[in-house]
Write a protein that holds these residues in place. Structure first.
Motif, PDB file in Angstrom:
ATOM      1  N   GLU A 117       2.191  13.665 -13.086  1.00  0.00           N
ATOM      2  CA  GLU A 117       2.471  12.380 -12.449  1.00  0.00           C
ATOM      3  C   GLU A 117       1.593  11.309 -13.058  1.00  0.00           C
ATOM      4  O   GLU A 117       0.413  11.545 -13.325  1.00  0.00           O
ATOM      5  CB  GLU A 117       2.206  12.453 -10.942  1.00  0.00           C
ATOM      6  N   MET A 118       2.156  10.156 -13.276  1.00  0.00           N
ATOM      7  CA  MET A 118       1.396   8.995 -13.717  1.00  0.00           C
ATOM      8  C   MET A 118       1.464   7.945 -12.616  1.00  0.00           C
ATOM      9  O   MET A 118       2.469   7.822 -11.904  1.00  0.00           O
ATOM     10  CB  MET A 118       1.967   8.427 -15.019  1.00  0.00           C
ATOM     11  N   PHE A 119       0.393   7.201 -12.466  1.00  0.00           N
ATOM     12  CA  PHE A 119       0.359   6.097 -11.500  1.00  0.00           C
ATOM     13  C   PHE A 119       0.636   4.814 -12.268  1.00  0.00           C
ATOM     14  O   PHE A 119       0.004   4.561 -13.310  1.00  0.00           O
ATOM     15  CB  PHE A 119      -1.010   6.034 -10.815  1.00  0.00           C
ATOM     16  N   THR A 120       1.556   4.014 -11.780  1.00  0.00           N
ATOM     17  CA  THR A 120       1.980   2.799 -12.484  1.00  0.00           C
ATOM     18  C   THR A 120       1.495   1.569 -11.728  1.00  0.00           C
ATOM     19  O   THR A 120       1.716   1.452 -10.527  1.00  0.00           O
ATOM     20  CB  THR A 120       3.506   2.764 -12.629  1.00  0.00           C
ATOM     21  N   ILE A 121       0.825   0.679 -12.454  1.00  0.00           N
ATOM     22  CA  ILE A 121       0.381  -0.604 -11.887  1.00  0.00           C
ATOM     23  C   ILE A 121       1.300  -1.703 -12.424  1.00  0.00           C
ATOM     24  O   ILE A 121       1.422  -1.875 -13.643  1.00  0.00           O
ATOM     25  CB  ILE A 121      -1.084  -0.901 -12.253  1.00  0.00           C
ATOM     26  N   TYR A 122       1.919  -2.422 -11.520  1.00  0.00           N
ATOM     27  CA  TYR A 122       2.826  -3.504 -11.890  1.00  0.00           C
ATOM     28  C   TYR A 122       2.152  -4.849 -11.636  1.00  0.00           C
ATOM     29  O   TYR A 122       1.139  -4.924 -10.932  1.00  0.00           O
ATOM     30  CB  TYR A 122       4.116  -3.408 -11.074  1.00  0.00           C
ATOM     31  N   PRO A 123       2.710  -5.922 -12.197  1.00  0.00           N
ATOM     32  CA  PRO A 123       2.113  -7.243 -11.955  1.00  0.00           C
ATOM     33  C   PRO A 123       2.240  -7.651 -10.495  1.00  0.00           C
ATOM     34  O   PRO A 123       3.097  -7.162  -9.756  1.00  0.00           O
ATOM     35  CB  PRO A 123       2.914  -8.172 -12.876  1.00  0.00           C
ATOM     36  N   ILE A 173       3.438   6.301  -5.886  1.00  0.00           N
ATOM     37  CA  ILE A 173       2.531   6.397  -7.034  1.00  0.00           C
ATOM     38  C   ILE A 173       2.689   5.127  -7.879  1.00  0.00           C
ATOM     39  O   ILE A 173       2.959   5.178  -9.072  1.00  0.00           O
ATOM     40  CB  ILE A 173       2.778   7.675  -7.850  1.00  0.00           C
ATOM     41  N   LYS A 174       2.513   4.009  -7.187  1.00  0.00           N
ATOM     42  CA  LYS A 174       2.603   2.717  -7.866  1.00  0.00           C
ATOM     43  C   LYS A 174       1.773   1.722  -7.081  1.00  0.00           C
ATOM     44  O   LYS A 174       1.440   1.946  -5.912  1.00  0.00           O
ATOM     45  CB  LYS A 174       4.056   2.252  -7.964  1.00  0.00           C
ATOM     46  N   GLY A 175       1.404   0.649  -7.742  1.00  0.00           N
ATOM     47  CA  GLY A 175       0.606  -0.386  -7.097  1.00  0.00           C
ATOM     48  C   GLY A 175       0.742  -1.682  -7.873  1.00  0.00           C
ATOM     49  O   GLY A 175       1.537  -1.810  -8.807  1.00  0.00           O
ATOM     50  N   ILE A 176      -0.055  -2.691  -7.463  1.00  0.00           N
ATOM     51  CA  ILE A 176      -0.045  -3.983  -8.133  1.00  0.00           C
ATOM     52  C   ILE A 176      -1.446  -4.286  -8.638  1.00  0.00           C
ATOM     53  O   ILE A 176      -2.410  -3.607  -8.288  1.00  0.00           O
ATOM     54  CB  ILE A 176       0.449  -5.096  -7.185  1.00  0.00           C
ATOM     55  N   VAL A 177      -1.542  -5.313  -9.457  1.00  0.00           N
ATOM     56  CA  VAL A 177      -2.816  -5.651 -10.095  1.00  0.00           C
ATOM     57  C   VAL A 177      -3.896  -5.927  -9.054  1.00  0.00           C
ATOM     58  O   VAL A 177      -5.050  -5.511  -9.205  1.00  0.00           O
ATOM     59  CB  VAL A 177      -2.627  -6.852 -11.036  1.00  0.00           C
ATOM     60  N   SER A 178      -3.547  -6.616  -7.984  1.00  0.00           N
ATOM     61  CA  SER A 178      -4.546  -6.951  -6.966  1.00  0.00           C
ATOM     62  C   SER A 178      -4.980  -5.750  -6.141  1.00  0.00           C
ATOM     63  O   SER A 178      -5.984  -5.811  -5.429  1.00  0.00           O
ATOM     64  CB  SER A 178      -3.992  -8.031  -6.022  1.00  0.00           C
ATOM     65  N   GLY A 179      -4.235  -4.652  -6.228  1.00  0.00           N
ATOM     66  CA  GLY A 179      -4.603  -3.457  -5.486  1.00  0.00           C
ATOM     67  C   GLY A 179      -4.317  -3.593  -4.007  1.00  0.00           C
ATOM     68  O   GLY A 179      -3.652  -4.514  -3.533  1.00  0.00           O
ATOM     69  N   GLY A 180      -4.837  -2.622  -3.228  1.00  0.00           N
ATOM     70  CA  GLY A 180      -4.706  -2.667  -1.785  1.00  0.00           C
ATOM     71  C   GLY A 180      -3.404  -2.142  -1.243  1.00  0.00           C
ATOM     72  O   GLY A 180      -3.145  -2.251  -0.047  1.00  0.00           O
ATOM     73  N   ILE A 181      -2.560  -1.537  -2.100  1.00  0.00           N
ATOM     74  CA  ILE A 181      -1.298  -0.972  -1.612  1.00  0.00           C
ATOM     75  C   ILE A 181      -1.600   0.365  -0.934  1.00  0.00           C
ATOM     76  O   ILE A 181      -2.306   1.207  -1.476  1.00  0.00           O
ATOM     77  CB  ILE A 181      -0.299  -0.780  -2.772  1.00  0.00           C
TER      78      ILE A 181
END
Length: 1450
Positions: A668-674, A570-578
């Motif tokens: 649950e929260m989804f977290t977007i990291y740099p 439940i996490k991803g990055i700014v560019s997405g696609g994870i």
């Protein structure tokens, strides 16, 4: 210790929400305009400075004098009256605030002070006109907020209006406004002050004016105006406001004139077309007649609207002034030839247009432009023509709505009556949809002699036409449906295949009785979208094409809605696609899936619109275990300043018609990291030796993705990523071999599908060898000294390099170990998920979770040591001649127990006696609970009274209040446990039981995947350090095929076992597999069956079970291996059983081995079970009727007493381990890995259980009233005893429900389910229960190296669970209080539902034994109690004794 606030007053932005919140801690601070605690409000002791939520109303401006003023005038003093105004001796400010769109005006007025005692209120002056904002176009006023400020803060406010009469330019609008305006006729002006701005008294007043007399003219009907008709200016129909004139003709326009005055002279008419036409007019008998005007226009438009204005001058001179034209009278100039091109269109025009069809010129024209004999204005047109009709096919039963388009298709409904037919069959016109002369809609009849034919139209029984296309009667047929199943929520688009599916005009598709909507169809395919169904069942598909029903034998199955059980990561990055794995059930039946993300914003900073992001999902195939979705791409602006924390997003998954809100449902929260960051690619190049690891520097390499999401390419090859350091600043990978072409290949890093970054290039180092001549020269020239220096320098360099390489190697090994642990957890979890999914599917399709019935469940909690034979389960054994007397005595005793005073004195007397031990307290509490089970309302009252006394003693005594209810030291505490046991049974069955059972099954499945020692119960996979095998055990998974010997069947049942399993363990696993859905008490035990090994395989051509060589396997036999003083239990490896071996379970026979004595076992009766089925068990392998007990881990344990035996670990090995590892509380790395792996595998099931327990609502299941009722009681007791420390109340609640009830249920699921709990499962459940208790605790556990491993395992999870508990308690407290009627109804229903479960007479008799034992103390206590004396309880007790002593019971 953590302190939790009970209030957050600043959440309430205004006074009404603050006082309306009902929070006793918060109130409205009037002069500071905020909601706060009393102590946070300045000068709160002054009257009305701080308003509590009870008995107060908010300050407000009750009136403003004057209420509104004309904008264009000097400053005006306003008088404001304020209710609930606190005294303030400082300076007030009045602020006029106006906001519209982007314009904002703030005007500060003169400061004022409050006169003594508020005698004159607050006085404000209005701003000057030039400071006020302009009035918007089309409006005559502005509303501004008038606020009173103190010390720069708004105190009270209201709406104040500035209006402007001069905005109105006509008498009608001026006299209709809501403000006090007057129309000056001579001045042609709307004014607020007529006495100043008007010349004479020719005035028209608005209805809002004050001080009007009977002679004043008021309202718009008094205005000078023109109209085409007599009556109200608001009721003229559209055609009564227009004058119709054919283009090219001249006409005098005449209209009515109202309220015309003599000074209105030189009246003229102005028509605004062309250059404008101004002509004279005259007044004749109140009518205004305009001179003749020739109306003509040149363009080809159908008509032209000409505006009309009537002007006049004052006494024939001066400026032209218009008369009011309130109904907007205008002239319509039209051209017939542009309005219609056919006869039908021409003569069907509105009568206001004088158009007709000229037969000679075949044009639409006026009568003057065509000979009278050729001009057709009404009737029927010739030249009927059908240009098109649809649909082209229809069902043979008729009912098709046929639309016919054409020309000259009649003018009136009678023209088409009986004149339409299709293929020789009459088609009945639908008059409401007839659009003359171009459209006829009719409904076809049942097919006649012909299956096809043209459409025929006869107009006025005179003119007719046939269509060029033919209409066909067909039989629609439906042959297939795809897909054949879908979710109950609907939203599945199904396709029906067949023929002639486009026939008819209206089609209905039904699945059972459920309509299918959004129909699209062609000749061969009809598609529609299913609607929701309330049941999961299969239904027949049917359709109706107009009047024709089409039935099929096709079935569509509504299956359970797709459900999401887990989302990872439940996490991803700014560019997405994870890549995100979504696990659940029935996901393969979804047609459209998408993940929806919304940026999380706290309530106090929430914006009007929150942008949504979407993540693509790929629907899984039938055999895939999860659905793959991808994280969304967002903007960098969404990241917080602390980028390491990431941006929080709420998220959910939309599956067709279902939206699963993971944030709401699972918290649950989804977290977007740099995105990962790397140095610029041209700043450095990386170097690596062949067969060495490459280290790449960067930032944020461990935040928004897993190691599996990152790919490193070197040229065209791949660099295998082995580890990422915990700080996320480096990643290690194994480069590919160098390319033969040489060069420095580029290094590219890929993360997910979207992120790509070139980070540099790689240079492969090549070892360089010094020339021999140079070495010789240096040796000769340098001498011995140089040689020595070089020797030491080289030695130091080699040693340093070895140390660096070793350190790097250790780091890589540690990182690799961490990756392996995570991989092992993931693989174990995936494998367990598969097993649990199969288990769940089996349960859904066959039998439910094996809950005990209500009586057995209660007995296991109330009387765990005597649950099957307790007297309350059977009739009293009384002699027939004494039964009547015994029943009479117990009836009197029941009446005595129903007396509140007697029961309370009885309980207090027992607890006050020194000989009344703990075991007796528990027994008496359970007996009272059973005796009062049919009087739950009375039992609840007794419980509350006893708890209140216990709380009072705790508060006033030496013990800390937090220790209340922690241990069962009183009857009240055990009664509280029993009370929850009775009232939460339904909640267990409907809600909380499912995740508990799934956790039990998950633990059992996981334990069975590794070796388990039959004697010590130590296992390879465990949550408990005490039950962890501390030696390396070689084992191999294998599968055995189990045959049914009784029916000689060839079908076998594969069962997964381990080669290190004892024979008893193999039997258990076989019985678990065959009877996996059967209650444990209903299946045979391992002691009642023999395991027989067959020499052949079922697949062999000559295989016959009766002719095979059979070997009976057992734990101990003559072949048992002896090692010194120890015998090792036989295993499958001992018997050299091969993988896929064939075995048979059969009822235990006479002792099969000469050296073992086996007790006679009751034989099976197979006929008893012919009609019983349990899941996937063999049809012929029957169960025996067994009693509980006798389920030891080793069936031969009783036969070899006195002999040293072992299975996997010898006794002395175990003791040495205890002295070593356990004594020092040091667990080696490999053992810790197993604990972590087991914990990670079971994590989701633990989370599901805790989340279900600590949730006030789940899937429509509401919080049991009993929990809310008891928690409110504890809150009231805290207020009664003035306990301000909320930690104490939190602890009371935790001790009353989680500790006294839930922990007992978690540790002992066999109290709730008909299952067998082994020692290893019990140890794991104990760890879960311990962490459940820690989650409810208010104290912070400090961890160290000496902390138990169970606490270290869940150290990171406990804070999350504590938040769940805090939220759970808070949500319950915020729920509305339960009414007395509701709790009474619930208690009565509980008593009624279970009135026959227990023998209450037996419970009363057992209680009476205590009355006899403590009779003297009880009599003394009753004599000392005033209420007991009043009720004559001693005499009533003596009557009971007399009745009971005359009878006897066994």
């Amino acid at each position: 210790m953590m302190k939790v606030a009970l209030y957050k007053c600043d959440n309430y932005p205004n006074c009404s929400s603050c006082l309306g919140s009902g929070n006793p801690y918060c109130g409205w601070c009037s002069l500071e305009n905020k909601c706060s605690l009393r102590a946070e409000c300045q000068e709160y002791t002054q009257a009305l400075r701080w308003l509590p939520y009870k008995g107060q109303t908010c300050p407000s401006i009750t009136s403003v004098t004057p209420q509104q003023i004309q904008k264009k005038q000097k400053s005006t003093e306003l008088q404001l009256n304020v209710s609930n105004q606190p005294y303030f001796s400082g300076t007030y400010q009045c602020v006029f605030r106006y906001e519209k769109n982007t314009a904002s005006y703030n005007i500060l007025t003169t400061n004022t002070t409050l006169p003594p005692n508020n005698a004159a209120g607050i006085k404000c002056e209005t701003p000057e006109d030039y400071k006020l904002p302009p009035i918007p176009t089309g409006e005559d006023h502005i509303n501004m907020t008038l606020a009173v400020q103190i010390r720069g803060r708004e105190f009270v406010s209201t709406i104040f209006t500035f209006f402007d009469c001069s905005k109105h330019e006509s008498c009608t609008k001026c006299s209709m406004t809501q403000f006090p305006c007057t129309w000056c006729i001579e001045n042609h002006q709307c004014t607020h002050d007529a006495s100043v701005n008007c010349r004479t008294n020719h005035l028209i007043h608005g209805s809002s004016n004050l001080g009007l007399t009977a002679t004043d003219k008021v309202g718009p009907l008094m205005c000078p105006r023109v109209q085409l008709s007599v009556g109200s200016i608001k009721q003229d129909p559209e055609d009564r406001r227009k004058i119709y004139v054919p283009s090219g003709t001249a006409k005098k326009v005449t209209m009515f004139g109202y309220n015309l005055y003599p000074f209105m002279q030189d009246i003229r008419c102005f028509f605004s077309f062309g250059q404008g036409h101004d002509v004279k007019a005259r007044v004749v008998d109140g009518n205004i007649e305009c001179d003749e005007v020739s109306f003509i226009y040149s363009d080809k438009s159908e008509f032209l609207n000409v505006q009309l204005r009537i002007n006049w001058r004052m006494n024939g001179s001066g400026k032209e002034l218009p008369l009011d034209n309130p109904t907007n009278v205008q002239v319509v100039v039209y051209k017939c030839n542009e309005m219609a091109s056919t006869c039908g269109d021409c003569i069907s025009k509105n009568d206001n247009f004088s158009c007709g069809w000229c037969k000679d010129t075949k044009t639409c024209t006026i009568n003057l432009q065509c000979p009278a004999t050729d001009w057709l204005h009404a009737g029927t047109c010739p030249n009927v023509e059908i240009t098109k009709f649809f649909p082209l096919t229809g069902p043979k039963a008729g009912g098709t709505k046929l639309t016919i388009l054409g020309k000259n298709l009649g003018i009136e409904k009678k023209d088409i009556s009986g004149g339409v037919s299709v293929a020789g069959v009459a088609c009945n016109p639908i008059e409401e949809e007839y659009v003359p002369p171009s459209k006829i809609v009719c409904r076809t009849g049942r097919m006649g002699d012909r299956t096809a034919g043209p459409v025929k139209v006869v107009i006025g029984r005179e003119f007719e036409d046939y269509s060029s296309d033919t209409f066909s009667y067909v039989d629609p047929v439906i042959r297939e449906i795809k897909p054949g199943k879908g979710p109950m929520a609907g939203g599945t688009r199904v396709q029906l295949g067949g023929s002639d599916l486009d026939a008819g005009s209206n089609v209905h598709v039904k699945i059972g009785d459920i309509e299918c909507e959004n129909i699209n169809r062609s000749q061969l395919i009809l598609s529609c979208v299913t609607k929701a169904s309330i049941t999961n069942d299969s239904y027949l598909v049917s359709a109706r094409f107009d009047n024709q029903n089409v039935s099929t034998t096709l079935l569509y199955e509504y299956i359970m809605n797709p459900n999401v059980t887990g989302v990872s990561p439940i996490k991803g990055i700014v560019s997405g696609g994870i890549e995100i794995h979504v696990r659940g059930t029935n996901l393969e039946y979804v047609q459209q899936a998408v993940m929806v993300f919304k940026e999380y914003t706290p309530m106090d900073r929430r914006r009007r619109s929150i942008k949504e992001y979407y993540g693509e999902c790929i629907i899984p195939k039938q055999d895939e275990q999860y659905m793959v979705c991808y994280s969304p791409k967002i903007s960098n602006n969404s990241l917080p300043d602390d980028r390491m924390q990431g941006a929080k997003f709420t998220y959910g998954i939309k599956l067709d018609n279902i939206f699963i809100d993971r944030t709401k449902d699972n918290k649950e929260m989804f977290t977007i990291y740099p995105d990962p960051e790397f140095p610029e690619p041209f700043e450095r190049s990386y170097q690596s030796k062949i067969d060495n690891y490459l280290t790449i520097d960067g930032k944020y390499l461990n935040l928004g993705f897993n190691t599996s999401d990152i790919v490193v390419k070197i040229g065209s090859g791949f660099c295998n990523v082995t580890s990422i350091d915990k700080n996320g600043n480096q990643l290690n990978c194994k480069p590919p071999p160098p390319s033969p072409s040489g060069g420095n290949p580029s290094i590219e890093v890929f993360v997910g599908r979207n992120f790509t970054r070139k980070v540099g290039s790689l240079h492969y180092e090549v070892a360089e060898v010094l020339p021999a001549s140079l070495i010789i020269g240096l040796g000769v020239g340098g001498g011995v000294l140089v040689i020595g220096v070089v020797f030491f320098v080289v030695l130091w360099c080699i040693k340093s390099r070895e140390n660096m390489n070793m350190k790097k190697k250790w780091q890589i090994q540690m990182d690799s170990l961490e990756v392996k642990v995570a991989k092992e957890c993931r693989e174990a979890f995936a494998e367990l998920q598969t097993d649990m999914t199969e288990l769940t599917n089996d349960q859904l399709g066959q039998i439910a979770i094996p809950f005990w019935d209500y009586r057995t469940y209660c007995m296991r909690v109330l009387f765990p040591a005597d649950e099957d034979t307790h007297p309350v389960l059977r009739e009293l054994d009384v002699a027939p001649d004494q039964r009547e007397q015994m029943e009479n005595g117990l009836k009197q005793f029941a009446n005595l127990i129903s007396n509140r005073t007697f029961l309370l004195v009885f309980v207090r007397t027992l607890e006050g006696h020194k000989k009344f031990n703990m075991r007796e307290r528990v027994n008496v509490a359970s007996l009272i609970s059973v005796a009062l089970q049919t009087k739950m309302e009375y039992a609840t009252d007794i419980l509350k009274t006893l708890l209140a006394e216990l709380i009072e003693k705790s508060v006033e005594g030496k013990n800390h209040p937090k220790l209340l209810l922690r241990r069962t030291e009183s009857i009240a505490e055990k009664m509280l446990t029993n009370w929850f046991t009775f009232l939460l049974y339904k909640f267990l069955k409907e809600c909380a039981g499912e995740p508990l059972f799934m956790l039990y099954q998950a633990i059992k499945q996981q334990m069975s995947k590794g070796p388990v020692d039959s004697i010590t119960s130590e296992a390879r996979y465990s949550l408990s350090e005490d039950k962890l095998i501390r030696q390396h055990v070689d084992y191999k998974p294998m599968t055995v095929n189990i045959l049914d010997m009784e029916q000689f069947g060839q079908q076998s049942h594969p069962v997964k076992v381990l080669d290190c399993d004892t024979i008893s363990q193999v039997k258990e696993k076989i019985l678990d597999a065959i009877y996996k859905n059967a209650p444990f008490s209903s299946r045979p035990t391992k002691q009642q069956v023999d395991l027989v090994l067959l020499s052949g395989q079922p697949g062999d051509p000559d295989f016959n079970p009766k002719l095979q060589v059979k070997t009976i396997l057992s734990d101990i036999d003559s072949s048992t291996k002896v090692e010194g003083d120890f015998k090792r239990f036989n295993t499958l490896a001992h018997y050299k059983v091969a993988d896929q071996a064939c075995m048979v379970l059969r009822p235990k026979q006479v002792p099969s081995l000469p050296d073992i004595t086996v007790a006679t076992v009751k034989s099976f009766d197979y006929r008893r079970f012919d009609n019983e089925t349990y899941g996937s068990r063999s049809p012929a392998l029957s169960r025996a009727a067994t009693t509980r007990g006798g389920h030891g881990d080793i069936e031969m344990a009783g036969l070899i007493s006195g002999t040293k035996t072992y299975h996997l670990v010898k006794q002395h090995d175990q003791e040495s381990n205890k002295e070593g590892d356990r004594g020092s509380k040091m667990v080696s790395e490999i053992y810790l890995t197993r604990l972590l792996a087991t914990k990670g595998t079971l994590q989701q099931f633990v989370d599901d259980l805790f989340e279900r327990i600590f949730s006030t609502s789940h899937r429509g299941t509401c919080l049991p009233l009993a929990i809310k009722y008891m928690f409110d009681f504890l809150d009231d007791q805290a207020l009664l005893h003035n306990i301000q420390d909320q930690d104490v109340v939190h602890t009371w609640k935790s001790n009353s429900l989680p500790l006294r009830f839930w922990v007992n249920v978690i540790k002992n699921p066999n109290f709730v389910f008909d299952i067998y709990k082994s020692n290893i499962v019990d140890s794991c459940l104990s760890v879960v229960a311990q962490n459940f208790m820690d989650s409810c605790s208010m104290s912070d556990h400090k961890l160290s190296k000496d902390s138990p491993s169970s606490k270290l395992l869940y150290a990171k999870d406990i804070p999350t669970y504590k938040k769940w508990v805090d939220r759970y308690y808070h949500d319950i407290k915020m729920m509305p209080a339960i009414s007395d009627q509701d709790i009474t109804a619930m208690m009565n229903e509980e008593s009624r539902s279970h009135s026959e479960e227990f023998n209450t007479s037996a419970a009363l008799y057992e209680l009476y034994k205590y009355v006899e034992a403590y009779n003297d103390d009880l009599i003394t206590a009753l004599e000392d109690d005033e209420f007991a004396r009043n009720y004559r309880l001693i005499q009533k007790l003596e009557s009971v004794h007399v009745a009971m002593r005359g009878s006897s019971s066994c």
